[in-house]
Design an enzyme around this catalytic site. Structure first.
Site, PDB file in Angstrom:
ATOM      1  N   ASN A   8       0.869  -1.168   0.000  1.00  0.00           N
ATOM      2  CA  ASN A   8       0.000   0.000   0.000  1.00  0.00           C
ATOM      3  C   ASN A   8       0.915   1.230   0.000  1.00  0.00           C
ATOM      4  OD1 ASN A   8      -1.836   2.010   0.465  1.00  0.00           O
ATOM      5  ND2 ASN A   8      -2.758   1.064   2.275  1.00  0.00           N
ATOM      6  N   ARG A  89      -2.151  -2.068  -3.836  1.00  0.00           N
ATOM      7  CA  ARG A  89      -3.395  -1.330  -3.706  1.00  0.00           C
ATOM      8  C   ARG A  89      -3.309  -0.106  -4.614  1.00  0.00           C
ATOM      9  NH1 ARG A  89      -4.826   3.058   0.691  1.00  0.00           N
ATOM     10  NH2 ARG A  89      -6.990   3.401   0.121  1.00  0.00           N
ATOM     11  N   HIS A 178     -12.270   2.582  -0.421  1.00  0.00           N
ATOM     12  CA  HIS A 178     -12.290   1.548   0.630  1.00  0.00           C
ATOM     13  C   HIS A 178     -12.993   0.276   0.152  1.00  0.00           C
ATOM     14  CE1 HIS A 178     -12.175   4.824   4.022  1.00  0.00           C
ATOM     15  NE2 HIS A 178     -10.950   4.402   3.738  1.00  0.00           N
ATOM     16  N   ARG A 239     -10.732  15.249   7.268  1.00  0.00           N
ATOM     17  CA  ARG A 239     -11.494  15.689   6.089  1.00  0.00           C
ATOM     18  C   ARG A 239     -12.889  16.161   6.505  1.00  0.00           C
ATOM     19  NH1 ARG A 239     -10.441  10.214   2.974  1.00  0.00           N
ATOM     20  NH2 ARG A 239      -8.198  10.232   3.175  1.00  0.00           N
ATOM     21  N   GLU A 383      -7.641  -5.432   4.573  1.00  0.00           N
ATOM     22  CA  GLU A 383      -7.482  -5.119   3.152  1.00  0.00           C
ATOM     23  C   GLU A 383      -6.276  -5.822   2.548  1.00  0.00           C
ATOM     24  OE1 GLU A 383      -8.152  -1.097   4.797  1.00  0.00           O
ATOM     25  OE2 GLU A 383      -8.779  -0.600   2.767  1.00  0.00           O
TER      26      GLU A 383
END
Ligand code: ADP
Length: 396
Positions: A8, A89, A178, A239, A383
Site C-alpha cells: 500500500n 493497492r 475503501h 477531512r 485489506e
C-alpha cells in the site's frame, strides 16, 4: 509454499505485509515513512519483534530495496526467489477496472492516465509498482483497486445531479473508495450471520481516519459515501466530508491566505473534520478522553461525528429499504464502543439494539441483542489479505 507481498504505497509512505500463501499466514509486516524526506523511518514487525531504523530514503525504488534487504537480513526469507507475487493497492481505477488485474504495460499506462482522479495517490501507487518491476521483474504483479467493488453502483447513485456532459466528457461521477474493506467485511459478516451474502442487505461502516459507509445489496455495492474523491461523506479525522460547495469560492474570496480552490480543498482534506472542530487532535482516543473530562470542543467533535455517521447510515436504510445488519469496521469502528453506542442508540427506531455486555473494547462479531431486528456486528477489516488473495487468484 509461496510468499506474497501486499503493498500500500502512499506519496511518502509504503506499507507492506508478507504472507505465506495459500496458508494466509502473516510472516512479517512493516511501514516505511517519510520517503523523499530526511530521516525516513522503516519499521519491520515479525515474530513478536519490531525493528526500526532511521535513514534517508529518496524514493519508492529505494524503499522497496530496503524492505527486501530487511527480509533477508532478519531471516524472514532466505532468497528473493521465495517471493512469487506482489499485490498493489491502487486508489483510483475509474470506470475501467471492475476487478483486480495482472499488471502489464497497458495496465500501468491506464493507472497513470487515471491519476487525474487521484492525483496524490495513483502516482505513488505507480511508483510502488515500478519499483517492484525493477527489482523483481518476474513475479506475478497484481493491482487491486479501491474503487472496483463500487463499480456495481446503479446510475441513480453514481451520477451527480449536474449536466450529463460533465459525466460524459469529464468523468465526473461517484467512484467511492475503501472497496476492498467493504467487500471483505460484508463477506465476513455473512459468514458470521450464517447466511449467503446474496440474501443479505448490509450497511458497512468503515470508520477510521478515512470514513466511508456503503449500502450492500446481495453482495453488491449499491451506494457508498465517498464520491468523486475520498473527500465526500461523513466528516472524517481531518477531512470535512460533505459541505456546501459554495463555501469554496466564498473562502477564496474572503480569506487572504486561501488563494484558490486547491488551497481550500487542502484545508478541507487536512485541517477539517474532527481535527477542525476539536482543534487539539484528530485522534478519536484523544477526543474520547477530552469528552470524558468535559472539554467542549472535543465533545462537539464527537457529537458531530456521530450525527454525520447516523445520517449516512439512515440514508442507506432508505437506499436498501431496510437492512439485515450494520457492520462496524476500521480503527474507530472496531475499537470505539462509545461511537458504536452513540450511533446505534440514535438509530434505535430502525430496529437495532446493542447488548451492553457485548459492546465492549475488543468485541468481534454480533454485539446486538437476540431480539434486535437489525443485527449489529463488529468485523475487523483486512485489506491486505484481500490483496494477497487476489494475487493467488490471478496467479493460476
Ligand atoms: P486509517 O484510515 O489511517 O487506516 P485507522 O483505521 O487505523 O485509520 O483508524 C484510526 C482511528 O482509529 C483513529 O482516530 C484512532 O483514534 C481510532 N482508534 C484506534 N484505537 C481506538 C480506540 N481504542 N478507541 C477509540 N478510537 C480508536
Amino acid at each position: 509454499m509461496s510468499k506474497t507481498i501486499a503493498i500500500n504505497a502512499g506519496s511518502s509512505s509504503l506499507k507492506w505485509q508478507l504472507y505465506a500463501m495459500p496458508e494466509e499466514k502473516v510472516l512479517a509486516k512493516g511501514i516505511i515513512e517519510r520517503i523523499g524526506l530526511k530521516d525516513s523511518i522503516s519499521t519491520v514487525k515479525f515474530d513478536g519483534r519490531a525493528e526500526s531504523q532511521t535513514l534517508d530514503i529518496v524514493d519508492h525504488v529505494q524503499a522497496v530495496k530496503l524492505l527486501l534487504e530487511d527480509l533477508l537480513k532478519f531471516g524472514i526469507i532466505q532468497d528473493y526467489a521465495e517471493i512469487t507475487g506482489v499485490g498493489h493497492r491502487v486508489v483510483a481505477g475509474g470506470e475501467y477496472f471492475t476487478d483486480s488485474v495482472l499488471i502489464d504495460d497497458e495496465v500501468l499506462a491506464k493507472i497513470e492516465e487515471l491519476a487525474s482522479l487521484a492525483p496524490l495517490h495513483n502516482p505513488a501507487n505507480v511508483d510502488g509498482i515500478r519499483a517492484f518491476k525493477e527489482i523483481l521483474p518476474d513475479i506475478t504483479s497484481v493491482a487491486v483497486f479501491d474503487t472496483a467493488f463500487h463499480t456495481t453502483l446503479p446510475e441513480v447513485a453514481y451520477r451527480y445531479p449536474i449536466a450529463e456532459k460533465y459525466y460524459q466528457d469529464y468523468k465526473v461521477r461517484k467512484y467511492g473508495a475503501h472497496g476492498t474493506s467493504h467487500y471483505y467485511v460484508s463477506r465476513q459478516a455473512a459468514e458470521m450471520l450464517g447466511r449467503p451474502v446474496e440474501d443479505l442487505k448490509l450497511i458497512t461502516a468503515h470508520i477510521g481516519n478515512g470514513i466511508s459507509i456503503s449500502a450492500i445489496d446481495g453482495g453488491k455495492s449499491v451506494d457508498t459515501s465517498m464520491g468523486f474523491t475520498p473527500l465526500a461523506g461523513p466528516m472524517m479525522g481531518t477531512r470535512s466530508g460533505d459541505i456546501d460547495p459554495a463555501i469554496i469560492p466564498y473562502l477564496v474570496a474572503q480569506v487572504p491566505e486561501l488563494e484558490n480552490a486547491a488551497d481550500v480543498i487542502d484545508v478541507l482534506n487536512k485541517e477539517s473534520g474532527v481535527l477542525g472542530v476539536a482543534e487539539a487532535s484528530s485522534d478519536m482516543r484523544d477526543v474520547e478522553a477530552g469528552r470524558a473530562s468535559g472539554d467542549a470542543k472535543m465533545t462537539l467533535a464527537f457529537d458531530m461525528l456521530v450525527d454525520r455517521l447516523k445520517k449516512f447510515i439512515g440514508q442507506y436504510f432508505a437506499v436498501l429499504n431496510g437492512a439485515d445488519a450494520l457492520i462496524f469496521t476500521a480503527g474507530i469502528g472496531e475499537n470505539s464502543d462509545q461511537v458504536r453506542e452513540a450511533v446505534v442508540e440514535g438509530l434505535s427506531w430502525f430496529g437495532m439494539k446493542l447488548e451492553p455486555g457485548k459492546n465492549v473494547f475488543g468485541a468481534v462479531g454480533d454485539i446486538s441483542t437476540a431480539d434486535s431486528k437489525v443485527k449489529v456486528l463488529v468485523v475487523p477489516t483486512d485489506e491486505e489479505l484481500v490483496i494477497a488473495r487476489d494475487v493467488e487468484r490471478l496467479k493460476a
